[in-house]
Design an enzyme around this catalytic site. Structure first.
Site, mmCIF file in Angstrom:
data_model
loop_
_atom_site.group_PDB
_atom_site.id
_atom_site.type_symbol
_atom_site.label_atom_id
_atom_site.label_comp_id
_atom_site.label_asym_id
_atom_site.label_seq_id
_atom_site.Cartn_x
_atom_site.Cartn_y
_atom_site.Cartn_z
ATOM 1 N N HIS A 126 0.858 -1.189 0.000
ATOM 2 C CA HIS A 126 0.000 0.000 0.000
ATOM 3 C C HIS A 126 0.894 1.238 0.000
ATOM 4 O O HIS A 126 1.883 1.306 0.741
ATOM 5 C CB HIS A 126 -0.888 -0.005 1.249
ATOM 6 N N HIS A 172 1.479 11.058 -2.195
ATOM 7 C CA HIS A 172 0.219 10.857 -1.482
ATOM 8 C C HIS A 172 -0.518 12.189 -1.491
ATOM 9 O O HIS A 172 -0.163 13.111 -0.769
ATOM 10 C CB HIS A 172 0.495 10.387 -0.053
#
Length: 585
Positions: A126, A172
């Site tokens: 992830h 991100h």
């Protein structure tokens, strides 16, 4: 001349002699039973392996000779002068050697790899590009390289437009993480994809790009991967390809591009039009789809981006869409709607750990059935800003293939993930147990809530440990003060099987001997992982860490075995190990 007095201060340090490990009494008895006049020849060794170590294995004498020769070659320093003959100390060193592993050695792929991808648990990362926490760490290709070299087979990349040039960054979104260029990441994947395993690497892409940049991504991906990039011949897949058929291939998985760049407008009470960004631009860390539950229905789960803009489809870059071999479908309607298994196309869905935990309460068997043919990716909830992880067993119990973890994190959850994927030679694909794939005569499937009878009991005896004095620079113990070690041991699996126990503490000993035995009844041994942790007892504070490992019970070899320990990150120590015995009753 004046008389001067000199004082000499002598400091004495307490140093303990590091003696050689004592052979446990039970090991001495074993040697006596399988030797003659203090010598174990090749015939004796063969009988020991057949009767104690692998009673169910069809061990040939040729295989026994190969094991003995390999041990002698690796341990020339033991001065084994007699060809294929062992004395007590040499036999003891064999038991503590890497060759005598609790898992198949040398590591090799031995599961059937010709079934569809949906029949396997897959080692999944992830936010694979993050070096630390989820909101302020650097983005880099380095953690991608490290993950691939540890056997991770699913890499996630979040793609965003570069604000100063016509390019694509990996970061991100909505956080303070510093970006890394997409091309750097693609090259790192190309160079390291098949170092640890020859089985396919799946790239899950989270796309926040314009059609022009999608086209550029398609060119970059095609140029970097060339002939190893897998292209699906049809959008209407009845079943996914097998890991065997995809050896050495890169597989792209994402949503069709029209799903990402959409915006929504709402008419306010005063008649003005307010434009809202899509949810992934507003809420950091929440990957698409994000679900909200209507208060008037316990079964309805909705995607915040449910409304579609029909203009986006004609703007989508066809070259980009052609890359997508595994389509991540938008989950519309209630749980039963997106879990329907009569869909013509096999596809992938994504949901966070909280949504899975909620869904399994009322639809556990539906999820098991869905995952027999389709792929499910589960990812950490948004509040795990420290890159921690969750219990992977919840996903595995329900057949979820892609239980996505923060590989840059640490802790027990990650140790479980590493333990599961030590199975099947560490290739990153583990065949799901048959019961998760079977459909009964009345169309029933495995029910994770159902309490089952004990299928088998694992007996574990912990004899001793060694090696901390040789690895003390990594284990951070004081060489002049022997530790007080104890072992925590238990099972991670279905709830009824999960338990932890511990040994007594052995004081002031670099080579502690516990000689304690434990039993673990198992209702679902196919999903059980054996947890082992060593700690040093500290009266004044928190106990110090001394090593850990996690082993798939379904691949444990019986008999007396050397169990190597790992550090917090899962890296194996050079010398630290336990001598243990395993049996199933």
């Amino acid at each position: 001349m004046s008389k001067q007095t000199y004082k000499i201060c002598c400091c004495f340090f307490r140093r303990f002699k590091l003696k050689e490990a004592e052979v446990p009494a039970e090991i001495k008895a074993l040697f006596e039973n399988y030797s003659e006049n203090g010598v174990m020849n090749i015939e004796h060794f063969h009988m020991f392996l057949k009767e104690v170590q692998d009673p169910e294995d069809t061990l040939t004498m040729d295989k026994t000779e190969s094991i003995m020769d390999s041990f002698m070659h690796q341990h020339k320093h033991l001065h084994i002068f007699h060809h294929r003959k062992l004395h007590l100390h040499q036999f003891f060193r064999y038991l503590l050697s890497e060759i005598n592993s609790p898992l198949p050695y040398p590591p090799m792929v031995h599961h059937n790899m010709t079934d569809p991808l949906s029949h396997y648990f897959i080692f999944t990362g992830h936010n694979s590009y993050l070096t630390g926490n989820q909101i302020s760490s650097d983005c880099s290709e380095v953690p991608i390289i490290e993950a691939l070299r540890r056997g991770v087979r699913v890499i996630e990349l979040d793609m965003w437009p570069n604000s100063t040039k016509d390019d694509v960054d990996i970061l991100h979104g909505g956080t303070l993480t510093t970006p890394v260029g997409l091309m750097k990441c693609l090259k790192a994947i190309r160079e390291n994809a098949f170092v640890a395993s020859e089985y396919p690497v799946i790239l899950t892409l989270e796309d926040h790009l314009t059609p022009d940049l999608q086209e550029k991504v398609a060119q970059m991906v095609s140029k970097t991967f060339g002939g190893i990039l897998f292209h699906s011949t049809s959008e209407n897949l009845q079943d996914f390809p097998s890991p065997e058929s995809l050896k050495g291939r890169i597989v792209i998985s994402t949503k069709p591009p029209k799903k990402y760049t959409e915006t929504k407008s709402f008419k306010e009470d005063d008649g003005t039009i307010k434009v809202h960004k899509s949810s992934e631009e507003v809420v950091w860390g929440e990957e698409i789809p994000v679900f909200i539950e209507r208060l008037d229905s316990k079964d309805k789960v909705y995607d915040r981006d449910e409304d579609e803009n029909p203009n986006l489809q004609q703007n989508a870059a066809p070259e980009y869409e052609h890359l997508i071999a595994i389509r991540n479908e938008k989950m519309k309607g209630g749980i039963k709607a997106w879990l329907r298994v009569n869909s013509k196309n096999a596809h992938r869905v994504s949901l966070n750990e909280e949504k899975l935990e909620k869904a399994v309460l009322t639809h556990g068997t539906d999820i098991v059935r869905f995952n027999q043919r389709n792929l499910m990716r589960v990812y950490p909830k948004a509040t795990r800003i420290d890159s921690s992880n969750y219990n992977p067993l919840i996903g595995w119990m329900h057949g979820a293939q892609m239980v996505a973890f923060n590989m840059q994190g640490h802790g027990r959850s990650l140790w479980l993930m590493q333990g599961m994927f030590r199975a099947n030679g560490g290739c990153g694909y583990v065949k799901k147990p048959d019961f998760l794939l079977e459909v009964g005569p009345n169309n029933e499937v495995f029910d994770p809530k159902r309490r089952l009878l004990v299928k088998k009991t694992l007996k574990v005896k912990i004899y001793m440990g060694e090696g901390w004095n040789l690895d003390f620079h990594r284990t951070h113990f004081d060489l002049y003060s022997p530790p007080d070690f104890y072992v925590k041991i238990g099972i991670a699996g279905v709830p009824v099987d999960s338990v932890m126990k511990r040994t007594k503490t052995i004081q002031d000993n670099w080579m502690p001997e516990w000689n304690e035995e434990f039993e673990f009844p198992l209702t679902v041994p196919e999903l059980a992982l054996l947890r082992v942790e060593v700690h040093e007892f500290d009266m004044s504070g928190k106990d110090d860490f001394g090593g850990q490992t996690c082993l798939p019970v379904f691949e444990l070899k019986t008999g007396v075995r050397a169990v190597p320990l790992h550090d917090h990150k899962g890296e194996k120590y050079r010398s630290v190990k336990l001598l243990m015995r395993f049996a199933f009753i």
